[in-house]
Design a protein around this motif. Sequence first.
Motif, PDB file in Angstrom:
ATOM      1  N   GLY A  10       0.804  -1.212   0.000  1.00 27.47           N
ATOM      2  CA  GLY A  10       0.000   0.000   0.000  1.00 27.47           C
ATOM      3  C   GLY A  10       0.843   1.272   0.000  1.00 27.47           C
ATOM      4  N   ALA A  11       2.138   1.142   0.254  1.00 27.95           N
ATOM      5  CA  ALA A  11       3.008   2.320   0.237  1.00 27.95           C
ATOM      6  C   ALA A  11       3.239   2.746  -1.210  1.00 27.95           C
ATOM      7  N   ARG A  12       3.442   4.011  -1.443  1.00 32.66           N
ATOM      8  CA  ARG A  12       3.677   4.523  -2.791  1.00 32.66           C
ATOM      9  C   ARG A  12       5.086   4.149  -3.232  1.00 32.66           C
ATOM     10  N   THR A  13       5.197   3.566  -4.403  1.00 36.79           N
ATOM     11  CA  THR A  13       6.500   3.167  -4.933  1.00 36.79           C
ATOM     12  C   THR A  13       6.722   3.815  -6.293  1.00 36.79           C
ATOM     13  N   ILE A  14       7.983   3.812  -6.694  1.00 33.56           N
ATOM     14  CA  ILE A  14       8.354   4.306  -8.018  1.00 33.56           C
ATOM     15  C   ILE A  14       9.157   3.209  -8.707  1.00 33.56           C
ATOM     16  N   ARG A  15       9.097   3.194 -10.005  1.00 31.40           N
ATOM     17  CA  ARG A  15       9.871   2.234 -10.797  1.00 31.40           C
ATOM     18  C   ARG A  15      11.044   2.997 -11.399  1.00 31.40           C
ATOM     19  N   VAL A  16      12.251   2.467 -11.200  1.00 28.90           N
ATOM     20  CA  VAL A  16      13.471   3.138 -11.633  1.00 28.90           C
ATOM     21  C   VAL A  16      14.379   2.138 -12.337  1.00 28.90           C
ATOM     22  N   GLU A  17      15.030   2.575 -13.422  1.00 32.90           N
ATOM     23  CA  GLU A  17      16.048   1.768 -14.104  1.00 32.90           C
ATOM     24  C   GLU A  17      17.415   2.307 -13.707  1.00 32.90           C
ATOM     25  N   VAL A  18      18.338   1.381 -13.405  1.00 34.00           N
ATOM     26  CA  VAL A  18      19.711   1.758 -13.068  1.00 34.00           C
ATOM     27  C   VAL A  18      20.623   1.074 -14.078  1.00 34.00           C
ATOM     28  N   ALA A  19      21.419   1.862 -14.807  1.00 33.05           N
ATOM     29  CA  ALA A  19      22.327   1.325 -15.822  1.00 33.05           C
ATOM     30  C   ALA A  19      23.759   1.731 -15.495  1.00 33.05           C
ATOM     31  N   TYR A  20      24.653   0.731 -15.547  1.00 32.53           N
ATOM     32  CA  TYR A  20      26.073   0.983 -15.303  1.00 32.53           C
ATOM     33  C   TYR A  20      26.876   0.132 -16.274  1.00 32.53           C
ATOM     34  N   SER A  21      27.909   0.716 -16.849  1.00 32.38           N
ATOM     35  CA  SER A  21      28.787  -0.006 -17.756  1.00 32.38           C
ATOM     36  C   SER A  21      30.167  -0.110 -17.114  1.00 32.38           C
ATOM     37  N   PRO A  22      30.487  -1.276 -16.526  1.00 34.35           N
ATOM     38  CA  PRO A  22      31.778  -1.425 -15.862  1.00 34.35           C
ATOM     39  C   PRO A  22      32.963  -1.447 -16.825  1.00 34.35           C
ATOM     40  N   ALA A  23      32.715  -1.800 -18.081  1.00 35.26           N
ATOM     41  CA  ALA A  23      33.767  -1.876 -19.096  1.00 35.26           C
ATOM     42  C   ALA A  23      33.116  -1.687 -20.463  1.00 35.26           C
ATOM     43  N   LEU A  82      18.302   6.002 -14.516  1.00 36.41           N
ATOM     44  CA  LEU A  82      19.522   6.458 -13.870  1.00 36.41           C
ATOM     45  C   LEU A  82      20.710   5.802 -14.560  1.00 36.41           C
ATOM     46  N   ALA A  83      21.638   6.610 -15.054  1.00 37.80           N
ATOM     47  CA  ALA A  83      22.837   6.098 -15.723  1.00 37.80           C
ATOM     48  C   ALA A  83      24.063   6.533 -14.935  1.00 37.80           C
ATOM     49  N   LEU A  84      24.994   5.624 -14.774  1.00 38.06           N
ATOM     50  CA  LEU A  84      26.252   5.909 -14.080  1.00 38.06           C
ATOM     51  C   LEU A  84      27.346   5.870 -15.135  1.00 38.06           C
ATOM     52  N   CYS A  85      27.977   7.003 -15.374  1.00 37.84           N
ATOM     53  CA  CYS A  85      28.941   7.148 -16.467  1.00 37.84           C
ATOM     54  C   CYS A  85      30.365   7.169 -15.928  1.00 37.84           C
ATOM     55  N   ARG A  86      31.213   6.262 -16.455  1.00 39.05           N
ATOM     56  CA  ARG A  86      32.629   6.232 -16.076  1.00 39.05           C
ATOM     57  C   ARG A  86      33.335   7.459 -16.637  1.00 39.05           C
ATOM     58  N   PRO A  87      34.425   7.884 -16.000  1.00 42.72           N
ATOM     59  CA  PRO A  87      35.173   9.017 -16.554  1.00 42.72           C
ATOM     60  C   PRO A  87      35.835   8.620 -17.882  1.00 42.72           C
ATOM     61  N   LEU A  88      36.003   9.592 -18.760  1.00 43.23           N
ATOM     62  CA  LEU A  88      36.660   9.333 -20.047  1.00 43.23           C
ATOM     63  C   LEU A  88      38.147   9.068 -19.829  1.00 43.23           C
ATOM     64  N   ILE A  89      38.676   8.099 -20.546  1.00 46.00           N
ATOM     65  CA  ILE A  89      40.099   7.779 -20.464  1.00 46.00           C
ATOM     66  C   ILE A  89      40.870   8.641 -21.455  1.00 46.00           C
ATOM     67  N   VAL A  90      40.276   8.864 -22.635  1.00 46.44           N
ATOM     68  CA  VAL A  90      40.906   9.654 -23.688  1.00 46.44           C
ATOM     69  C   VAL A  90      39.948  10.754 -24.104  1.00 46.44           C
ATOM     70  N   ASP A  91      40.477  11.932 -24.318  1.00 52.54           N
ATOM     71  CA  ASP A  91      39.675  13.042 -24.812  1.00 52.54           C
ATOM     72  C   ASP A  91      39.202  12.703 -26.227  1.00 52.54           C
ATOM     73  N   PRO A  92      37.890  12.720 -26.490  1.00 50.09           N
ATOM     74  CA  PRO A  92      37.387  12.345 -27.813  1.00 50.09           C
ATOM     75  C   PRO A  92      37.979  13.174 -28.953  1.00 50.09           C
ATOM     76  N   LYS A  93      38.220  14.463 -28.720  1.00 48.01           N
ATOM     77  CA  LYS A  93      38.800  15.305 -29.778  1.00 48.01           C
ATOM     78  C   LYS A  93      40.224  14.864 -30.106  1.00 48.01           C
ATOM     79  N   GLU A  94      40.990  14.537 -29.063  1.00 46.49           N
ATOM     80  CA  GLU A  94      42.368  14.083 -29.287  1.00 46.49           C
ATOM     81  C   GLU A  94      42.372  12.725 -29.993  1.00 46.49           C
ATOM     82  N   ALA A  95      41.465  11.833 -29.641  1.00 48.18           N
ATOM     83  CA  ALA A  95      41.383  10.526 -30.299  1.00 48.18           C
ATOM     84  C   ALA A  95      41.083  10.706 -31.791  1.00 48.18           C
TER      85      ALA A  95
END
Length: 117
Positions: A10-23, A82-95
């Motif tokens: 009976g409690a109010r709930t929400i539906r959430v997606e959690v996405a993470y890319s470990p590699a 909800l998306a969890l984004c890893r830090p960039l290893i290489v700058d896309p412009k430099e690549a």
Amino acid sequence: MASAEPVERGARTIRVEVAYSPAPRQVDLQVFELPAGTTAGQAVLAAGLPERHPGFDLGTVTVAVWGRAVTPSTVLHDGDQLALCRPLIVDPKEARRVRYRAQGERGRQRISGSRSR
């Protein structure tokens, strides 16, 4: 559909997606029903990401809801992705510059040779 924690009937709930890319080319996607008022940080902990992915650190990832960066204290709403984004290893412009230089003269000839007059 997995439930992160027992939710009172009976409690109010929400539906959430959690996405993470470990590699690259790996995605850990989970769908949860959580109590209303759950924050992004609480959803990450409910998803069990720190336990399943050694080295996961909420402080090093960018938390985003529908592609917009938010803080872990942001309250989630029903249907949020909800998306969890890893830090960039290489700058896309430099690549892109490195790839262009690697093509060398071969790439430039193909481009100039394709023009018709």
